[in-house]
Design a protein around this motif. Sequence first.
Motif, PDB file in Angstrom:
ATOM      1  N   PRO A  82     -61.662 -16.094 -58.721  1.00  9.27           N
ATOM      2  CA  PRO A  82     -60.232 -16.551 -57.946  1.00  9.27           C
ATOM      3  C   PRO A  82     -59.610 -17.764 -58.379  1.00  9.27           C
ATOM      4  O   PRO A  82     -60.172 -18.569 -58.630  1.00  9.27           O
ATOM      5  N   LYS A  83     -58.310 -17.663 -58.260  1.00  8.29           N
ATOM      6  CA  LYS A  83     -57.451 -18.814 -58.607  1.00  8.29           C
ATOM      7  C   LYS A  83     -56.733 -19.281 -57.060  1.00  8.29           C
ATOM      8  O   LYS A  83     -56.018 -18.656 -56.525  1.00  8.29           O
ATOM      9  N   GLY A  84     -57.443 -20.505 -56.679  1.00 10.56           N
ATOM     10  CA  GLY A  84     -56.915 -20.941 -55.261  1.00 10.56           C
ATOM     11  C   GLY A  84     -57.683 -20.327 -54.267  1.00 10.56           C
ATOM     12  O   GLY A  84     -58.919 -19.702 -54.515  1.00 10.56           O
ATOM     13  N   ILE A  85     -57.138 -20.280 -53.105  1.00  8.86           N
ATOM     14  CA  ILE A  85     -57.789 -19.788 -51.804  1.00  8.86           C
ATOM     15  C   ILE A  85     -57.402 -18.352 -51.717  1.00  8.86           C
ATOM     16  O   ILE A  85     -58.064 -17.640 -50.681  1.00  8.86           O
ATOM     17  N   ASP A  86     -56.651 -17.806 -52.232  1.00  8.99           N
ATOM     18  CA  ASP A  86     -56.046 -16.494 -51.888  1.00  8.99           C
ATOM     19  C   ASP A  86     -56.797 -15.352 -52.809  1.00  8.99           C
ATOM     20  O   ASP A  86     -56.654 -14.938 -54.244  1.00  8.99           O
ATOM     21  N   PHE A  87     -58.000 -14.815 -52.477  1.00  9.66           N
ATOM     22  CA  PHE A  87     -58.590 -13.811 -53.358  1.00  9.66           C
ATOM     23  C   PHE A  87     -58.949 -12.590 -52.388  1.00  9.66           C
ATOM     24  O   PHE A  87     -59.748 -11.816 -52.623  1.00  9.66           O
ATOM     25  N   GLY A  88     -57.970 -12.354 -51.751  1.00 10.27           N
ATOM     26  CA  GLY A  88     -57.755 -11.004 -50.891  1.00 10.27           C
ATOM     27  C   GLY A  88     -57.313  -9.839 -51.598  1.00 10.27           C
ATOM     28  O   GLY A  88     -57.526  -8.699 -51.062  1.00 10.27           O
ATOM     29  N   SER A  89     -56.905 -10.086 -52.886  1.00  8.53           N
ATOM     30  CA  SER A  89     -56.333  -8.856 -53.697  1.00  8.53           C
ATOM     31  C   SER A  89     -56.971  -9.067 -55.109  1.00  8.53           C
ATOM     32  O   SER A  89     -57.104 -10.066 -55.705  1.00  8.53           O
ATOM     33  N   CYS A  90     -56.985  -7.993 -55.845  1.00  2.27           N
ATOM     34  CA  CYS A  90     -57.132  -7.955 -57.360  1.00  2.27           C
ATOM     35  C   CYS A  90     -56.114  -8.674 -57.924  1.00  2.27           C
ATOM     36  O   CYS A  90     -54.756  -8.688 -57.856  1.00  2.27           O
ATOM     37  N   GLU A  91     -56.552  -9.646 -58.858  1.00  2.00           N
ATOM     38  CA  GLU A  91     -55.630 -10.301 -59.784  1.00  2.00           C
ATOM     39  C   GLU A  91     -54.829  -9.591 -61.011  1.00  2.00           C
ATOM     40  O   GLU A  91     -53.813  -9.611 -61.486  1.00  2.00           O
ATOM     41  N   VAL A  92     -55.346  -8.462 -61.247  1.00  2.00           N
ATOM     42  CA  VAL A  92     -54.962  -7.327 -62.162  1.00  2.00           C
ATOM     43  C   VAL A  92     -54.242  -6.343 -61.588  1.00  2.00           C
ATOM     44  O   VAL A  92     -52.708  -6.304 -61.850  1.00  2.00           O
ATOM     45  N   CYS A  93     -54.501  -5.492 -60.683  1.00  2.00           N
ATOM     46  CA  CYS A  93     -53.768  -4.312 -60.174  1.00  2.00           C
ATOM     47  C   CYS A  93     -53.324  -4.780 -58.634  1.00  2.00           C
ATOM     48  O   CYS A  93     -52.542  -3.911 -58.363  1.00  2.00           O
ATOM     49  N   LYS A  94     -53.624  -5.716 -57.975  1.00  2.00           N
ATOM     50  CA  LYS A  94     -53.222  -6.187 -56.861  1.00  2.00           C
ATOM     51  C   LYS A  94     -53.778  -5.256 -55.692  1.00  2.00           C
ATOM     52  O   LYS A  94     -53.227  -5.500 -54.424  1.00  2.00           O
ATOM     53  N   ALA A  95     -54.769  -4.459 -55.873  1.00  2.00           N
ATOM     54  CA  ALA A  95     -55.344  -3.745 -55.052  1.00  2.00           C
ATOM     55  C   ALA A  95     -56.152  -4.823 -54.039  1.00  2.00           C
ATOM     56  O   ALA A  95     -56.774  -5.791 -54.475  1.00  2.00           O
ATOM     57  N   PRO A  96     -56.057  -4.283 -52.641  1.00  2.00           N
ATOM     58  CA  PRO A  96     -56.888  -5.327 -51.536  1.00  2.00           C
ATOM     59  C   PRO A  96     -58.244  -5.033 -51.708  1.00  2.00           C
ATOM     60  O   PRO A  96     -58.871  -4.077 -52.183  1.00  2.00           O
ATOM     61  N   ASN A  97     -59.043  -6.105 -51.180  1.00  2.00           N
ATOM     62  CA  ASN A  97     -60.275  -6.099 -50.848  1.00  2.00           C
ATOM     63  C   ASN A  97     -61.462  -6.179 -51.604  1.00  2.00           C
ATOM     64  O   ASN A  97     -62.144  -5.252 -52.125  1.00  2.00           O
ATOM     65  N   PRO A  98     -61.230  -6.895 -53.118  1.00  2.00           N
ATOM     66  CA  PRO A  98     -62.300  -6.873 -54.122  1.00  2.00           C
ATOM     67  C   PRO A  98     -63.590  -7.313 -53.661  1.00  2.00           C
ATOM     68  O   PRO A  98     -63.592  -7.712 -52.621  1.00  2.00           O
ATOM     69  N   GLU A  99     -64.446  -6.713 -54.238  1.00  2.00           N
ATOM     70  CA  GLU A  99     -66.149  -7.161 -53.983  1.00  2.00           C
ATOM     71  C   GLU A  99     -66.507  -8.237 -54.664  1.00  2.00           C
ATOM     72  O   GLU A  99     -66.438  -8.577 -55.756  1.00  2.00           O
ATOM     73  N   LEU A 100     -67.196  -9.317 -53.699  1.00  2.00           N
ATOM     74  CA  LEU A 100     -67.581 -10.474 -54.106  1.00  2.00           C
ATOM     75  C   LEU A 100     -68.884 -10.133 -54.953  1.00  2.00           C
ATOM     76  O   LEU A 100     -69.920  -9.795 -54.401  1.00  2.00           O
ATOM     77  N   VAL A 101     -69.083 -10.398 -56.267  1.00  2.00           N
ATOM     78  CA  VAL A 101     -70.194 -10.069 -57.080  1.00  2.00           C
ATOM     79  C   VAL A 101     -70.813 -11.266 -57.808  1.00  2.00           C
ATOM     80  O   VAL A 101     -72.047 -11.129 -58.345  1.00  2.00           O
ATOM     81  N   GLY A 102     -70.294 -12.502 -57.587  1.00  2.00           N
ATOM     82  CA  GLY A 102     -70.864 -13.686 -58.033  1.00  2.00           C
ATOM     83  C   GLY A 102     -70.529 -14.761 -57.161  1.00  2.00           C
ATOM     84  O   GLY A 102     -69.608 -14.931 -56.392  1.00  2.00           O
ATOM     85  N   GLY A 103     -71.610 -15.878 -56.867  1.00  2.00           N
ATOM     86  CA  GLY A 103     -71.339 -17.121 -56.280  1.00  2.00           C
ATOM     87  C   GLY A 103     -72.198 -16.955 -54.785  1.00  2.00           C
ATOM     88  O   GLY A 103     -71.932 -18.106 -54.275  1.00  2.00           O
ATOM     89  N   LYS A 104     -72.881 -16.006 -54.562  1.00  2.00           N
ATOM     90  CA  LYS A 104     -73.903 -16.013 -53.767  1.00  2.00           C
ATOM     91  C   LYS A 104     -75.270 -16.235 -53.805  1.00  2.00           C
ATOM     92  O   LYS A 104     -76.247 -16.441 -53.037  1.00  2.00           O
ATOM     93  N   GLU A 105     -75.547 -16.265 -55.118  1.00  2.00           N
ATOM     94  CA  GLU A 105     -77.099 -16.654 -55.700  1.00  2.00           C
ATOM     95  C   GLU A 105     -77.597 -17.950 -55.484  1.00  2.00           C
ATOM     96  O   GLU A 105     -76.808 -19.018 -55.561  1.00  2.00           O
ATOM     97  N   MET A 106     -78.832 -17.970 -55.563  1.00  2.00           N
ATOM     98  CA  MET A 106     -79.680 -19.300 -55.559  1.00  2.00           C
ATOM     99  C   MET A 106     -81.007 -18.997 -55.979  1.00  2.00           C
ATOM    100  O   MET A 106     -81.671 -18.224 -55.821  1.00  2.00           O
ATOM    101  N   HIS A 107     -81.241 -19.074 -57.365  1.00  2.00           N
ATOM    102  CA  HIS A 107     -82.398 -19.056 -58.103  1.00  2.00           C
ATOM    103  C   HIS A 107     -82.759 -20.119 -59.257  1.00  2.00           C
ATOM    104  O   HIS A 107     -81.985 -20.841 -59.619  1.00  2.00           O
ATOM    105  N   LEU A 108     -84.099 -19.970 -59.365  1.00  2.00           N
ATOM    106  CA  LEU A 108     -84.735 -20.948 -60.272  1.00  2.00           C
ATOM    107  C   LEU A 108     -84.139 -20.798 -61.687  1.00  2.00           C
ATOM    108  O   LEU A 108     -84.640 -19.560 -62.226  1.00  2.00           O
ATOM    109  N   GLN A 109     -83.491 -21.663 -62.312  1.00  2.00           N
ATOM    110  CA  GLN A 109     -82.778 -21.158 -63.653  1.00  2.00           C
ATOM    111  C   GLN A 109     -83.935 -21.444 -64.796  1.00  2.00           C
ATOM    112  O   GLN A 109     -84.169 -20.711 -65.926  1.00  2.00           O
TER     113      GLN A 109
END
Length: 119
Positions: A82-109
């Motif tokens: 996401p660019k900025g705080i507006d991540f409620g729509s796809c940056e490509v097709c502008k469809a609403p409600n994209p799925e969060l697939v990264g940024g929630k993890e915590m693991h031993l690297q």
Amino acid sequence: MHEYSIVTALLELCENHAKSNKAKKVTKVVVALGERSGVEPQLLESAFEVFKLDSVCAESELVIETKPMKFRCRSCGAEFLPKGIDFGSCEVCKAPNPELVGGKEMHLQSLEMEAEDEG
């Protein structure tokens, strides 16, 4: 403060890896931490500094690699940061409600360990 229980589990994991690799100590612990993981990096560092003292990680450095949020569009499949705080729509097709697939993890690297002297 769930950071304490996270650090306890992290140190146990480090102990297990050190033992299975016949290491006498861990010198560096690298953790991947998503920016939406719910874990405060400063609290994690503070807890690590306190709890590591009675472990194989007593002299180790904790490195936290922050992982950014990453989204996948449910319509077109595009993945984007996401660019900025507006991540409620796809940056490509502008469809609403994209799925969060990264940024929630915590693991031993990774770990850096010092081997036991074989003498």
